[in-house]
Design a protein around this motif. Structure first.
Motif: not given
Length: 94
Positions: A61-66, A68
């Motif tokens: 899992y890799r956040s797309t909004i990390a 931000y």
């Protein structure tokens, strides 16, 4: 589409005679016959997807909004000073 290509090529190269037209017709017929023998989907992986014991790549899992960061609520800056600091300076007349 292949038949249309054969018809156009036959019209252009009509000087070659019936042998050329027969070759395109035969090629089109063989192509259509072989296209019916092709599988609907070609598997991209070598493992059988129906095999429950097949090894698969781990899921990450890799956040797309990390990166931000929220900027609200923000206090308003004094706009008059900020505007004056970037405005062009008036020319001094000698």
């Amino acid at each position: 589409m292949l038949t249309l290509l054969g018809a156009r090529t036959t019209a252009v190269f009509s000087a070659r005679g019936r042998h050329f037209r027969l070759g395109w017709t035969l090629l089109a017929a063989v192509g259509l016959a072989l296209s019916g023998c092709m599988p609907a989907a070609v598997p991209l992986a070598s493992a059988d997807p129906a095999n429950p014991a097949a090894r698969v790549a781990p899921v990450g899992y890799r956040s797309t909004i990390a990166p931000y960061t929220s900027l609200r609520p923000a206090t308003p800056a004094p706009w008059r000073e900020r505007n004056d600091s970037v405005a062009p300076q008036p020319k001094q007349h000698p």
